[in-house]
Design an enzyme around this catalytic site. Structure first.
Site, PDB file in Angstrom:
ATOM      1  N   ARG A 228      48.791 -18.412 -45.340  1.00  0.00           N
ATOM      2  CA  ARG A 228      47.821 -19.502 -45.350  1.00  0.00           C
ATOM      3  C   ARG A 228      48.496 -20.778 -45.861  1.00  0.00           C
ATOM      4  O   ARG A 228      49.365 -20.743 -46.725  1.00  0.00           O
ATOM      5  CB  ARG A 228      46.621 -19.161 -46.251  1.00  0.00           C
ATOM      6  CG  ARG A 228      45.664 -18.141 -45.663  1.00  0.00           C
ATOM      7  CD  ARG A 228      44.909 -18.708 -44.467  1.00  0.00           C
ATOM      8  NE  ARG A 228      43.893 -17.782 -43.959  1.00  0.00           N
ATOM      9  CZ  ARG A 228      44.099 -16.894 -43.007  1.00  0.00           C
ATOM     10  NH1 ARG A 228      45.306 -16.779 -42.457  1.00  0.00           N
ATOM     11  NH2 ARG A 228      43.110 -16.112 -42.594  1.00  0.00           N
ATOM     12  N   HIS A 276      49.527 -21.988 -35.991  1.00  0.00           N
ATOM     13  CA  HIS A 276      48.727 -20.899 -36.560  1.00  0.00           C
ATOM     14  C   HIS A 276      48.466 -19.812 -35.512  1.00  0.00           C
ATOM     15  O   HIS A 276      47.330 -19.387 -35.288  1.00  0.00           O
ATOM     16  CB  HIS A 276      47.395 -21.423 -37.106  1.00  0.00           C
ATOM     17  CG  HIS A 276      46.771 -20.490 -38.114  1.00  0.00           C
ATOM     18  ND1 HIS A 276      46.001 -20.927 -39.155  1.00  0.00           N
ATOM     19  CD2 HIS A 276      46.804 -19.132 -38.244  1.00  0.00           C
ATOM     20  CE1 HIS A 276      45.572 -19.890 -39.874  1.00  0.00           C
ATOM     21  NE2 HIS A 276      46.061 -18.788 -39.326  1.00  0.00           N
TER      22      HIS A 276
END
Length: 313
Positions: A228, A276
């Site tokens: 993250r 991502h």
């Protein structure tokens, strides 16, 4: 058996049809605002408060991803969203482990073979051999030793690199040197040449990759963030890169996504960026796991992947 589905971007029809095939005894529907009809299970990603609030009859909520920080952040503001006693499950692997392996192996081997340096030489039309790294000194350290961290460790171990991992609690992975707890973090960092982050996103791990942590790696180390963006203090990484303390970084996740056009990461010659997508939810694998887990739950068993709300994973 009634199942409700909500995802802000996934094609609901694919999931409804796929689950219906796997669970013919169930009725699967897309949740829409105002739908207060009974439900036994909920499949969600960033669910609206109204979807889950008050549904105390739920036997399980399945997060459609490996991370559950979106749901947990909502629970902080609205603890009533998940009724007491309703278990929350996450996708522990369902094909994500292999994708993470591919990404990590590709990136680490590229750094080890100095393809990043050769690519920079290419831009200068420079034909020059570079000294190879020594495999025995190219230690790979993985932050996080859960399902994905363990999977990546195993995939890199076969290439002969020294592999170590660090986690909150002690883990045993064959052929991997394990460290755990705050007291052993420095020992884990010292001697690490490649740092791979696969930690869960919790209040304790926010900003963990900062200048202090980076300074304890080998000089000229590499950083790969697959977890993250909240784990990384971006300004600290840029400072370490510019100072030569960190040689290169590969980043799949960022504090703000999409990454802003003005971010210095875009133009930095030692930073690789992906949007991502290191590991995405694979519908067939995910639906197989969810269907199996629902049948286990119906039989009175507790499926794998249950989230400890207090720990955050």
């Amino acid at each position: 058996m009634d199942i409700i589905f909500y995802h802000p971007t996934f094609d609901a029809t694919t999931w409804i049809n796929g689950l219906q095939q796997r669970l013919p005894q169930a009725t699967v529907r897309k949740w829409l605002p105002g739908d207060n009809s009974p439900a036994d299970y909920a499949l969600v990603r960033t669910p609206p408060l109204a979807m889950l609030q008050g549904r105390s009859a739920l036997k399980g909520v399945f997060a459609l991803g490996a991370g559950v920080d979106d749901i947990l952040s909502q629970l902080k503001q609205h603890p009533e969203m998940l009724p007491p006693g309703v278990p929350l499950f996450r996708l522990e692997d369902t094909g994500m482990g292999r994708q993470m392996q591919e990404y990590a192996v590709y990136t680490v081997l590229g750094w080890f073979r100095r393809f990043d340096d050769y690519n920079l030489q290419k831009q200068q039309a420079l034909w020059q051999w570079l000294e190879n790294y020594h495999r025995d000194h190219f230690t790979v350290g993985i932050l996080g030793a859960g399902v994905l961290g363990s999977s990546v460790a195993q995939s890199l171990k076969v290439w002969g690199f020294p592999i170590r991992c660090w986690s909150r609690s002690a883990k045993q992975i064959e052929g991997v040197t394990s460290y755990h707890g705050a007291d052993q973090l420095s020992d884990f960092l010292h001697g690490t040449q490649v740092l791979i982050n696969l930690l869960p996103n919790t209040p304790q791990t926010v900003g963990i990759i900062n200048r202090q942590l980076l300074s304890q790696l080998n000089h000229g180390a590499f950083v790969l963030n697959l977890a993250r963006g909240a784990h990384l203090v971006e300004e600290d990484l840029l400072a370490a890169l510019d100072a030569g303390e960190i040689k290169a970084a590969a980043l799949d996740v960022f504090a703000t996504e999409p990454l802003a056009e003005q971010s210095p990461f875009w133009s930095h010659p030692r930073v690789t960026i992906t949007p991502h997508n290191a590991a995405v939810t694979l519908p067939d694998e995910a639906m197989d796991y969810i269907a199996k887990s629902i049948l286990q739950r119906e039989a009175g068993a507790m499926p794998e992947g249950q989230v400890d709300i207090t720990r955050g994973y």
